[in-house]
Design an enzyme around this catalytic site. Sequence first.
Site, short mmCIF file in Angstrom:
data_model
loop_
_atom_site.label_atom_id
_atom_site.label_comp_id
_atom_site.label_asym_id
_atom_site.label_seq_id
_atom_site.Cartn_x
_atom_site.Cartn_y
_atom_site.Cartn_z
N ASP A 251 8.46 4.80 -48.00
CA ASP A 251 7.44 4.40 -47.02
C ASP A 251 7.86 4.99 -45.68
O ASP A 251 9.06 5.06 -45.38
CB ASP A 251 7.34 2.88 -46.93
CG ASP A 251 6.02 2.43 -46.31
OD1 ASP A 251 5.18 1.86 -47.04
OD2 ASP A 251 5.83 2.64 -45.10
N ASP A 299 -0.04 4.77 -53.76
CA ASP A 299 -0.93 3.70 -53.26
C ASP A 299 -1.01 3.77 -51.74
O ASP A 299 -0.48 2.91 -51.03
CB ASP A 299 -0.39 2.34 -53.73
CG ASP A 299 -1.31 1.18 -53.32
OD1 ASP A 299 -2.51 1.43 -53.12
OD2 ASP A 299 -0.82 0.04 -53.20
N CYS A 339 -7.89 2.45 -51.69
CA CYS A 339 -8.40 1.12 -51.29
C CYS A 339 -9.46 1.26 -50.20
O CYS A 339 -9.81 0.29 -49.55
CB CYS A 339 -7.26 0.22 -50.84
SG CYS A 339 -6.34 0.88 -49.45
N1 SAH Z 1 1.71 -0.20 -52.46
C1 SAH Z 1 1.84 -1.28 -51.52
C2 SAH Z 1 0.78 -1.26 -50.45
C3 SAH Z 1 0.71 0.02 -49.66
S1 SAH Z 1 0.08 -0.17 -48.05
C4 SAH Z 1 1.85 -2.61 -52.26
O1 SAH Z 1 1.81 -2.65 -53.48
O2 SAH Z 1 1.91 -3.64 -51.60
C5 SAH Z 1 0.29 1.42 -47.40
C6 SAH Z 1 1.70 1.75 -46.91
O3 SAH Z 1 1.73 3.16 -46.66
C7 SAH Z 1 2.14 1.08 -45.62
O4 SAH Z 1 3.32 0.35 -45.84
C8 SAH Z 1 2.41 2.25 -44.65
O5 SAH Z 1 3.57 2.05 -43.84
C9 SAH Z 1 2.63 3.40 -45.59
N2 SAH Z 1 2.34 4.75 -45.08
C10 SAH Z 1 1.30 5.14 -44.32
N3 SAH Z 1 1.32 6.48 -44.12
C11 SAH Z 1 2.42 6.95 -44.78
C12 SAH Z 1 2.97 8.25 -44.97
N4 SAH Z 1 2.42 9.34 -44.45
N5 SAH Z 1 4.09 8.35 -45.74
C13 SAH Z 1 4.67 7.26 -46.28
N6 SAH Z 1 4.17 6.01 -46.13
C14 SAH Z 1 3.06 5.85 -45.39
#
Ligand code: SAH
Length: 395
Positions: A251, A299, A339
Amino acid sequence: MSYKKIYLKPGKEESLKRFHPWIFSGAIAKVDKGVEEGDTVEVVNANNEFIAIGHSQIGSIAVRVLTFEQEEINHDFWVKRLNAAFDLRKNLGLVAGEYNNAYRLVHGEGDFLPGLVIDMYDGTAVMQAHAPGMHVARYEIVEALKEVMGEELKNVYYKSESTLPFKADLNAEDGYLYGGNAGNIATEYGLKFHADWLKGQKTGFFVDQRDNRALLEKYSKGKRVLNMFCYTGGFSFYAMRGGAELVHSVDSSGKAIDLTNKNVELNFPGDPRHKAFAEDAFKFLDNMEYGQYDLIVLDPPAFAKHKNVLRNALQGYQKLNAKAFKKIKPGGIIFTFSCSQVVSKENFRLAVFSAAAQSGRRVRIINQLTQPADHPVNIYHPEGEYLKGLVLYVE
Ligand code: SAH
């Protein structure tokens, strides 16, 4: 009943006859004097005949319908609606306690409570108003919730600072409306996690991936798993319980990585199979080696929050998925999600299809995923269906 009235233009009640719960500003001919943001109003047609009762709001959605019956919006109304929501979750076996105590109690339009979201974490209700009317009614809702849930309800945390339309200028403050002495560890399908409603995204955890995580668990045995956009690490600790050989969580947010490490530690203390990386997902995929992982979860956050950025969003999904297709081990599995409410199932599938074609690999869809049963879709409000996922087998 003596609510101020909103008068529709001739013929504009058609969608309401099909129980669609939104009234757009373009359908409105006249508004009674003194109607304020978040007020409860009666909607009538051009002949002054009763159509519905709802919450008024400034913006393109001008009224969110609470009921199509002539009834008072009072304590009994909130109790009735919340009871129906609670009954459904009890029926689904989500309120059992030891095995699971994290679930969505109210999913807006899907529970005939437009603009209201309530997630439960071991007796703490985290409540979000997405519409001014629910903000105005927040204390009544809490009173009704106490009556409906009884001893099951220990705290109510109200968290709407960032979800209410900023134009509304309601000065919503986050804080406890009931209780306040809450631990924050909850249980989902027998696995523990911290739900950080004070500082975390949304209500603190994404309960909508519960069933999809459970499916991933089944496919994880002996696999090298990459959980991309891991946030709280939900998919990671399921993969570990499923017997994965190793699990890497990625992340871009350092806070998310801390949460993931904490949650893995709660369930599998000292387990060396897990590692977490605070890195950009796109860069991580570019730098990883071909065949390094045989199960990849994608995700990402909603790439499109509005219709006018749809094209860019679809390109984003395509780009992201193409990188995973290119690198995954033959015989590997990809769990890929969107989503974004404005991205349709068809559009998402097309983006993933283009990514697959670009890789030239043989790809099959083995599961088609969506949101779980505690995120019901009101059949008259198809917009409520937002989570889409594909599980792909890549040779
Ligand atoms: N899969 C998670 C929910 C994902 S929410 C679950 O099961 O609960 C989306 C996440 O993507 C957030 O934590 C955000 O910090 C991260 N994110 C956003 N842009 C990103 C990027 N370019 N690279 C890595 N992570 C990212």
